[in-house]
Scaffold this active site. Sequence first.
Site, PDB file in Angstrom:
ATOM      1  N   ARG A 255      23.960   5.274  22.605  1.00  0.00           N
ATOM      2  CA  ARG A 255      23.577   5.883  21.326  1.00  0.00           C
ATOM      3  C   ARG A 255      22.096   5.724  21.014  1.00  0.00           C
ATOM      4  O   ARG A 255      21.555   6.429  20.180  1.00  0.00           O
ATOM      5  CB  ARG A 255      24.376   5.246  20.177  1.00  0.00           C
ATOM      6  CG  ARG A 255      25.879   5.402  20.326  1.00  0.00           C
ATOM      7  CD  ARG A 255      26.605   4.526  19.335  1.00  0.00           C
ATOM      8  NE  ARG A 255      26.320   3.115  19.668  1.00  0.00           N
ATOM      9  CZ  ARG A 255      26.611   2.092  18.889  1.00  0.00           C
ATOM     10  NH1 ARG A 255      27.175   2.281  17.720  1.00  0.00           N
ATOM     11  NH2 ARG A 255      26.337   0.853  19.270  1.00  0.00           N
TER      12      ARG A 255
ATOM     13  N   GLU B 204      16.530  -6.290  15.030  1.00  0.00           N
ATOM     14  CA  GLU B 204      16.111  -6.807  13.736  1.00  0.00           C
ATOM     15  C   GLU B 204      14.590  -6.853  13.746  1.00  0.00           C
ATOM     16  O   GLU B 204      13.988  -7.567  14.549  1.00  0.00           O
ATOM     17  CB  GLU B 204      16.684  -8.204  13.499  1.00  0.00           C
ATOM     18  CG  GLU B 204      18.184  -8.210  13.341  1.00  0.00           C
ATOM     19  CD  GLU B 204      18.762  -9.614  13.210  1.00  0.00           C
ATOM     20  OE1 GLU B 204      18.079 -10.602  13.592  1.00  0.00           O
ATOM     21  OE2 GLU B 204      19.907  -9.728  12.739  1.00  0.00           O
TER      22      GLU B 204
ATOM     23  N   HIS C  47     -11.101  -4.752   9.671  1.00  0.00           N
ATOM     24  CA  HIS C  47     -11.011  -4.906   8.228  1.00  0.00           C
ATOM     25  C   HIS C  47     -10.457  -6.261   7.818  1.00  0.00           C
ATOM     26  O   HIS C  47      -9.694  -6.873   8.555  1.00  0.00           O
ATOM     27  CB  HIS C  47     -10.074  -3.834   7.643  1.00  0.00           C
ATOM     28  CG  HIS C  47     -10.495  -2.443   7.948  1.00  0.00           C
ATOM     29  ND1 HIS C  47      -9.587  -1.433   8.142  1.00  0.00           N
ATOM     30  CD2 HIS C  47     -11.716  -1.874   8.095  1.00  0.00           C
ATOM     31  CE1 HIS C  47     -10.229  -0.297   8.390  1.00  0.00           C
ATOM     32  NE2 HIS C  47     -11.518  -0.541   8.375  1.00  0.00           N
TER      33      HIS C  47
ATOM     34  N   TYR D 107       2.809  -2.002   8.625  1.00  0.00           N
ATOM     35  CA  TYR D 107       2.553  -3.428   8.471  1.00  0.00           C
ATOM     36  C   TYR D 107       2.896  -3.929   7.079  1.00  0.00           C
ATOM     37  O   TYR D 107       2.815  -3.200   6.096  1.00  0.00           O
ATOM     38  CB  TYR D 107       1.105  -3.786   8.826  1.00  0.00           C
ATOM     39  CG  TYR D 107       0.025  -3.061   8.063  1.00  0.00           C
ATOM     40  CD1 TYR D 107      -0.693  -3.712   7.062  1.00  0.00           C
ATOM     41  CD2 TYR D 107      -0.313  -1.749   8.367  1.00  0.00           C
ATOM     42  CE1 TYR D 107      -1.714  -3.056   6.377  1.00  0.00           C
ATOM     43  CE2 TYR D 107      -1.325  -1.096   7.696  1.00  0.00           C
ATOM     44  CZ  TYR D 107      -2.025  -1.749   6.700  1.00  0.00           C
ATOM     45  OH  TYR D 107      -3.035  -1.109   6.019  1.00  0.00           O
TER      46      TYR D 107
ATOM     47  N   LYS E 122      -0.870 -10.425   7.709  1.00  0.00           N
ATOM     48  CA  LYS E 122      -0.251  -9.147   8.082  1.00  0.00           C
ATOM     49  C   LYS E 122       0.766  -9.350   9.198  1.00  0.00           C
ATOM     50  O   LYS E 122       0.542 -10.146  10.106  1.00  0.00           O
ATOM     51  CB  LYS E 122      -1.311  -8.155   8.591  1.00  0.00           C
ATOM     52  CG  LYS E 122      -2.345  -7.768   7.574  1.00  0.00           C
ATOM     53  CD  LYS E 122      -3.372  -6.816   8.191  1.00  0.00           C
ATOM     54  CE  LYS E 122      -4.418  -6.426   7.170  1.00  0.00           C
ATOM     55  NZ  LYS E 122      -5.431  -5.530   7.753  1.00  0.00           N
TER      56      LYS E 122
ATOM     57  N   LYS F 252     -17.198   4.802   6.786  1.00  0.00           N
ATOM     58  CA  LYS F 252     -17.251   3.437   6.250  1.00  0.00           C
ATOM     59  C   LYS F 252     -17.274   2.412   7.382  1.00  0.00           C
ATOM     60  O   LYS F 252     -18.069   1.470   7.365  1.00  0.00           O
ATOM     61  CB  LYS F 252     -16.038   3.198   5.345  1.00  0.00           C
ATOM     62  CG  LYS F 252     -15.927   1.802   4.801  1.00  0.00           C
ATOM     63  CD  LYS F 252     -14.682   1.676   3.927  1.00  0.00           C
ATOM     64  CE  LYS F 252     -13.783   0.624   4.494  1.00  0.00           C
ATOM     65  NZ  LYS F 252     -12.562   0.413   3.763  1.00  0.00           N
ATOM     66  N   ASP F 253     -16.424   2.598   8.396  1.00  0.00           N
ATOM     67  CA  ASP F 253     -16.368   1.644   9.502  1.00  0.00           C
ATOM     68  C   ASP F 253     -17.620   1.684  10.369  1.00  0.00           C
ATOM     69  O   ASP F 253     -18.008   0.674  10.953  1.00  0.00           O
ATOM     70  CB  ASP F 253     -15.114   1.857  10.345  1.00  0.00           C
ATOM     71  CG  ASP F 253     -13.860   1.369   9.654  1.00  0.00           C
ATOM     72  OD1 ASP F 253     -13.974   0.667   8.616  1.00  0.00           O
ATOM     73  OD2 ASP F 253     -12.759   1.668  10.126  1.00  0.00           O
TER      74      ASP F 253
END
Length: 182
Positions: free
Chosen positions: A23, A28, A61, A131, A71, A168-169
Amino acid sequence: MDYKKTNIEGVYIIEPKVFNDARGYFFEAWKKEEFEQHIGKVDFVQDNESKSSYGVLRGLHYQKGDCSQAKLVRVIKGKVLDVAVDIRKSSPTFGQHVMVELSDENKRQFFIPRGFAHGFLVLSDEAVFTYKVDNAYAPQADAGIRWNDPDINILWPIDPKEVQTSEKDLKQPFFKDAEVFE
């Protein structure tokens, strides 16, 4: 799940137990009790998701001060090279980084504690990246480091001319000029 320590204290690669059959598959993705047993208590408050195409580089970042974030990252579709850079001045691994390939095939997750700059490069045609964070985004605490900083020396596996990043980066400071954690 298998929690693998990396060469930087507090950073983990997490490999889920995947159950495959005719299937499809099941695993988890996160289990609070097990996570806390291996890593410690982290109160995640927000889930984020981004979609990017090949060559997109988001990062490096981080959030400064009390707004810093831990994170737990993973890829739902595609493949990325994910990087965490230790920016804790008091750490013996200050300025070092850990790289891990995350994909929909390997289903790995990467835990990055507070005190790290984070970024990823998309290696597939498209990637959906998700995240959890333990602190809400605060624009006033937004910070970063240049993705191609020679002092950090991340060996991104594509030609720099193919890298797509934000304006920006492109203007982020170099590591030596960045605001870091004590």
